[in-house]
Design a protein around this motif. Structure first.
Motif, PDB file in Angstrom:
ATOM      1  N   SER A 210       1.278 -14.325   5.731  1.00 54.14           N
ATOM      2  CA  SER A 210       1.585 -14.397   4.172  1.00 54.14           C
ATOM      3  C   SER A 210      -0.166 -14.681   3.934  1.00 54.14           C
ATOM      4  N   GLN A 211      -1.301 -14.530   4.769  1.00 51.67           N
ATOM      5  CA  GLN A 211      -2.559 -14.280   3.570  1.00 51.67           C
ATOM      6  C   GLN A 211      -2.552 -13.011   3.517  1.00 51.67           C
ATOM      7  N   THR A 212      -2.990 -12.666   2.689  1.00 55.23           N
ATOM      8  CA  THR A 212      -3.416 -11.420   1.473  1.00 55.23           C
ATOM      9  C   THR A 212      -5.051 -10.988   2.258  1.00 55.23           C
ATOM     10  N   PHE A 250       0.215  -5.068   5.569  1.00 57.51           N
ATOM     11  CA  PHE A 250      -0.849  -4.243   5.791  1.00 57.51           C
ATOM     12  C   PHE A 250       0.375  -3.940   6.722  1.00 57.51           C
ATOM     13  N   ALA A 251       0.167  -4.273   8.012  1.00 57.23           N
ATOM     14  CA  ALA A 251       1.130  -4.205   9.384  1.00 57.23           C
ATOM     15  C   ALA A 251       1.601  -3.112   9.325  1.00 57.23           C
ATOM     16  N   ARG A 277      -7.711 -12.993  -0.278  1.00 53.92           N
ATOM     17  CA  ARG A 277      -8.754 -12.812  -0.761  1.00 53.92           C
ATOM     18  C   ARG A 277      -7.890 -11.703  -2.345  1.00 53.92           C
ATOM     19  N   GLN A 278      -8.917 -11.749  -3.205  1.00 55.38           N
ATOM     20  CA  GLN A 278      -7.731 -10.779  -4.267  1.00 55.38           C
ATOM     21  C   GLN A 278      -9.695 -10.960  -5.282  1.00 55.38           C
ATOM     22  N   PRO A 279      -9.705  -9.381  -5.822  1.00 55.34           N
ATOM     23  CA  PRO A 279     -11.439  -9.308  -6.513  1.00 55.34           C
ATOM     24  C   PRO A 279     -10.634  -9.932  -7.979  1.00 55.34           C
TER      25      PRO A 279
END
Length: 328
Positions: A210-212, A250-251, A277-279
């Motif tokens: 579930s991590q991004t 993504f997988a 992680r999202q900028p």
């Protein structure tokens, strides 16, 4: 006279693409790398060029460059968990001593210097998406601390040279970047997934998936870095693609891309691994007029074709090198 640029970490993934870009722009490029994690294969095509020279050197030791120097780009650092967990002292030294040496060189040459910082300065963030004003949530004594704190110190000393010595400096915070010349099996999710798919192995997800992450294609990253270097903005700027995706999603994209039928297996999440992680790239857009252009499906196809073209011995080769001779 051609402008001269020193690029440290030039034999690495991003460093080699930056070398290509500056050669294309008409610069004389001085590439420097100690080859602990970089590979001469990445810059072999540049070696015959009159406007490229290579110095095999560790920037943690005194750095000397003869003649004028207009720009320095400091990209010398292990960037994957497998590397910086194996060589923690070297990771800290290149971020501290290496940065100090290069800032001194920039001051002596009156050169503008850009440092490659990272989204890891935000740690496991409590603010989402991550803006440049966020100070981060970092464990300095955890396993990732050697990399995270090296980059945080790197930013601090760079800003000190800017403030107290009036040195022209730039700070780029790089989010997950991908493309040709990445190393398979270096611990980063994209080359790990593609390598497993090409070898017919199950795809390994750490945690529940579930991590991004947010993936930026290398051409977009290089363009953002180039524009930042040529700007007059001295404070940190995020350069990355804000298109966020979970690791599980993504997988599935990788399985669809490769046309394989692997299962996905789950393992324990490493300590302090960031969950999001999202900028936020508002500043990059406003200050530089920059935003990513390459769609992830297109970038992944290019990257997959690159990995698929590698010799089979490269696909089966692990990236666990013997670093003992480098550790002091």
């Amino acid at each position: 006279m051609k402008k001269r640029v020193l690029i440290t970490g030039a034999a690495g993934f991003l460093g080699s693409h930056l070398s290509d870009r500056f050669i294309k722009e008409g610069f004389h490029v001085i590439g420097m790398d100690n080859l602990i994690t970089g590979s001469l294969d990445n810059i072999e095509h540049l070696m015959p060029l009159e406007n490229f020279e290579f110095h095999h050197h560790d920037v943690s030791s005194f750095v000397h460059i003869a003649g004028d120097l207009d720009y320095i780009l400091h990209f010398a650092s292990p960037a994957s968990p497998i590397d910086y967990l194996k060589i923690p002292i070297q990771t800290l030294k290149v971020g501290s001593l290496g940065t100090h040496n290069l800032l001194g060189l920039a001051r002596a040459k009156n050169a503008r210097m850009l440092i490659a910082s990272t989204s890891e300065v935000y740690g496991d963030p409590l603010v989402h998406p991550q803006v440049e004003e966020y100070y981060g949530n970092v464990n300095p004594v955890g396993p990732r601390g050697v990399y995270d704190e090296a980059k945080r110190f790197q930013e601090a000393i760079t800003m000190a040279y800017h403030t107290y010595h009036n040195l022209e400096t730039r700070i780029v915070r790089i989010f997950n970047t991908y493309g040709p010349r990445m190393r398979l099996n270096d611990g980063r999710v994209l080359p790990a997934f593609i390598g497993q798919a090409l070898r017919g192995e199950d795809l390994t997800i750490f945690g529940d998936g579930s991590q991004t992450r947010s993936f930026c294609y290398v051409d977009d990253q290089v363009e953002g870095i180039f524009q930042l270097l040529m700007s007059d903005y001295a404070y940190p700027i995020n350069i990355g693609n804000p298109d966020e995706i979970t690791i599980s999603q993504f997988a599935e994209e990788i399985i669809k891309l490769t046309g394989t039928q692997q299962k996905v297996i789950y393992m324990d999440l490493p300590k302090d691994d960031p969950m999001q992680r999202q900028p936020d790239i508002t500043k990059a857009n406003e200050v530089l007029g920059w935003s990513p252009k390459v769609d992830r499906s297109k970038g992944l196809k290019i990257t997959y074709d690159y990995f698929k073209s590698l010799p089979k011995d490269r696909l089966n080769k692990t990236e666990h090198k013997n670093f003992s001779s480098f550790i002091k």
